[in-house]
Write a protein that holds these residues in place. Structure first.
Motif, mmCIF file in Angstrom:
data_model
loop_
_atom_site.group_PDB
_atom_site.id
_atom_site.type_symbol
_atom_site.label_atom_id
_atom_site.label_comp_id
_atom_site.label_asym_id
_atom_site.label_seq_id
_atom_site.Cartn_x
_atom_site.Cartn_y
_atom_site.Cartn_z
ATOM 1 N N ALA A 94 -66.826 -23.895 -28.350
ATOM 2 C CA ALA A 94 -65.660 -23.532 -27.872
ATOM 3 C C ALA A 94 -65.419 -23.456 -26.333
ATOM 4 O O ALA A 94 -64.564 -23.797 -25.863
ATOM 5 N N TYR A 95 -66.366 -23.055 -25.639
ATOM 6 C CA TYR A 95 -66.583 -22.852 -24.328
ATOM 7 C C TYR A 95 -66.710 -24.117 -23.652
ATOM 8 O O TYR A 95 -66.569 -24.281 -22.501
ATOM 9 N N LEU A 96 -67.275 -24.768 -24.268
ATOM 10 C CA LEU A 96 -67.507 -26.234 -23.649
ATOM 11 C C LEU A 96 -66.343 -26.968 -23.331
ATOM 12 O O LEU A 96 -66.320 -27.775 -22.514
ATOM 13 N N ASP A 97 -65.316 -26.826 -24.312
ATOM 14 C CA ASP A 97 -64.025 -27.234 -23.948
ATOM 15 C C ASP A 97 -63.905 -28.908 -23.752
ATOM 16 O O ASP A 97 -63.447 -29.352 -22.942
ATOM 17 N N ALA A 98 -64.601 -29.801 -24.727
ATOM 18 C CA ALA A 98 -64.550 -30.925 -24.431
ATOM 19 C C ALA A 98 -63.197 -31.638 -24.893
ATOM 20 O O ALA A 98 -62.516 -30.959 -25.467
ATOM 21 N N GLN A 99 -63.124 -32.507 -24.095
ATOM 22 C CA GLN A 99 -61.632 -33.340 -24.186
ATOM 23 C C GLN A 99 -61.678 -34.827 -24.583
ATOM 24 O O GLN A 99 -62.826 -35.534 -24.373
ATOM 25 N N PRO A 100 -60.638 -35.339 -25.173
ATOM 26 C CA PRO A 100 -60.579 -36.646 -25.652
ATOM 27 C C PRO A 100 -60.762 -37.572 -24.447
ATOM 28 O O PRO A 100 -60.349 -37.564 -23.306
ATOM 29 N N GLY A 101 -61.769 -38.611 -24.751
ATOM 30 C CA GLY A 101 -62.007 -39.743 -23.819
ATOM 31 C C GLY A 101 -63.275 -39.358 -22.958
ATOM 32 O O GLY A 101 -63.506 -40.283 -22.032
ATOM 33 N N GLU A 102 -63.747 -38.259 -22.995
ATOM 34 C CA GLU A 102 -64.940 -37.772 -22.179
ATOM 35 C C GLU A 102 -66.303 -38.527 -22.682
ATOM 36 O O GLU A 102 -66.137 -38.846 -24.004
ATOM 37 N N GLN A 123 -61.239 -35.410 -30.724
ATOM 38 C CA GLN A 123 -60.226 -36.324 -31.413
ATOM 39 C C GLN A 123 -60.402 -37.794 -31.456
ATOM 40 O O GLN A 123 -59.537 -38.655 -31.677
ATOM 41 N N GLY A 124 -61.860 -38.120 -31.795
ATOM 42 C CA GLY A 124 -62.129 -39.226 -31.930
ATOM 43 C C GLY A 124 -62.146 -40.188 -30.866
ATOM 44 O O GLY A 124 -62.286 -41.273 -31.143
ATOM 45 N N LYS A 125 -61.894 -39.848 -29.770
ATOM 46 C CA LYS A 125 -61.681 -40.601 -28.444
ATOM 47 C C LYS A 125 -62.875 -40.204 -27.518
ATOM 48 O O LYS A 125 -63.050 -39.147 -27.315
#
Length: 459
Positions: A94-102, A123-125
């Motif tokens: 949760a703290y890593l806070d990964a984002q779509p497209g990264e 989200q699959g991206k």
């Protein structure tokens, strides 16, 4: 029986809190699950199950459940609707806070709790590389990524040193859930208690230092790295992070929101603490509803441009040429509806297995790769048989044909039973309450069961 040397150290660390800490071992441990947002949402899940759910504060998709709920025995589990995960263990990702497209690396990923949590956030991206050094555990990791329907993951079975030699400042975010002495899991895992020793704590601390050094070289400037353990030992927590920061001055600890019950890292518990060590996080079982954990959120100094790629010694994997891909696309349309144009350009033949690669996937040469993306199917005598992973990654609307089962009917399907059915012959996506479970093939008036034999069970 808790090791006496462990108890002596905890008493010295916790002082007046020690009795409360000790009493926590008499309490029943808290159990939780994390719903899969690619398959359901909080409201739908609450309506469709009779589970007794209470939210986990630090993870939006996390819920505590009661022992009588037994979610591991429900068909929804096999459908990847949720992942059963210890509640404190949900905090690091949760703290890593990964984002779509990264581009994200989970360096010590088995059995897959944090990797599937990261995948949900993406989200699959983008590209998720989930790595595990131990072969048997890497296989379990791969199976869990499959069950949760993750499309954009490359599962590898490599050492941190090998990966560091391949990737230089390549990843936007890195999760390091380091191998540790496991003190925080004593209440949950008797074996961890039996294997504990002060010598093993020191061995783990040295190993963590090596792993973090490898991770540091793979993180891009401005990137985020989260370090976590499930131990109380200061040598492996505040000590490991302080030594890392001393050796890697381009990193600093990021102050983050702490939820009720979370405690600050303690400078007094290590000989040479970093100045900001109090910004790390301690999770104690006598303070909150979860087991023992430690979390440090780290950032690498610097910035990069929008088009920054980082360095990969392997380069990118080349997809099938358009002409060759055309035949496989035709085969896929026997059980899939419309295939997105972007997907059509990312097909990879891995032996006799057809995969859909993640965006910008590194080349597989010189790497031990278990799963180079989403497994679409197996080539058999000039035909394509759909993969179980594909079933778990799509919705009924994406399949040419689907057949929905009730929960009781799904239990029979998961045990390998066939069932009567009428309709157009061919492949059917089998679902339970609309959630995909696997494949069936209708011939005559019988739906033949194609649920993998190695996964069949009586639920």
């Amino acid at each position: 029986m808790l090791p006496q040397l462990f108890l002596d150290r905890m008493k010295q660390m916790l002082e007046e809190e020690y009795p409360a800490f000790l009493n926590s071992y008499e309490d029943a441990r808290y159990q939780a699950l994390r719903i899969n947002p690619s398959k359901t949402d909080r409201n739908r899940f609450a309506e469709e199950t009779s589970f007794h759910l209470q939210p986990v504060p630090w993870e939006a998709n996390g819920f505590y459940y009661e022992k009588e709920d037994q979610p591991g025995k429900h068909p929804y589990h096999e459908a990847g609707v949720y992942y059963i995960q210890e509640p404190s263990a949900m905090a690091p990702a949760a703290y890593l806070d990964a984002q779509p497209g990264e581009k994200v690396l989970d360096l010590c990923a088995a059995p897959g709790g944090k990797s599937t949590q990261i995948a949900a956030a993406m989200q699959g991206k983008g590209l998720l590389v989930s790595n595990e050094i131990h072969p048997a555990r890497a296989k379990i990791l791969s199976e869990n990524m499959e069950r949760m329907g993750v499309k954009n993951v490359m599962v590898t079975n490599e050492s941190p040193q090998t990966l560091a030699g391949m990737f230089t400042e390549y990843f936007d975010r890195i999760m390091v859930d380091a191998p540790c002495s496991g003190e925080g899991m004593f209440r949950k895992n008797e074996q961890a208690c039996e294997e504990w020793s002060p010598e093993n704590v020191q061995i783990c601390a040295a190993r963590q230092q090596e792993i973090l050094a490898c991770a540091a070289s793979m993180l891009r400037p401005g990137g985020r790295m989260v370090y976590s353990t499930c131990t109380f030992a200061p040598e492996e927590n505040e000590g490991t992070i302080s030594r890392f920061l001393e050796q890697h001055p381009q990193f600093h600890i990021v102050p983050v929101k702490k939820y009720p019950g979370m405690a600050d890292g303690v400078a007094a518990w290590t000989k040479h603490p970093a100045a900001e060590i109090g910004d790390t996080i301690r999770l104690f079982p006598h303070h909150l509803h979860g087991e023992g954990h430690f979390v440090a959120v780290l950032e690498k100094e610097g910035t990069v441009s929008e088009n920054y790629r980082g360095y990969c010694a392997n380069g990118e994997e080349k997809p099938l040429a358009k002409g060759e891909a055309k035949a496989y696309l035709a085969g896929l349309q026997e059980f899939l509806g419309k295939i997105p144009a972007d997907d059509a350009g990312r097909l990879l033949l891995f032996g006799e297995q057809l995969y859909l690669m993640p965006e910008h996937m590194p080349a597989t040469r010189r790497l031990h790769v278990l799963r180079p993306g989403l497994h679409l199917g197996t080539v058999k005598k000039n035909r394509l048989e759909p993969a179980h992973a594909l079933a778990l990654a799509i919705s009924p609307q994406e399949a040419c044909h689907s057949w929905n089962l009730s929960v009781d009917e799904a239990r029979a399907y998961l045990a390998g039973q066939t069932f009567p059915a009428e309709g157009e012959k061919g492949w059917y996506l089998i679902t339970v309450d609309g959630y995909s479970l696997g494949w069936g093939k209708l011939a005559g008036s019988v739906m033949k069961n194609h649920y993998p034999k190695g996964l069949r069970k009586l639920l």
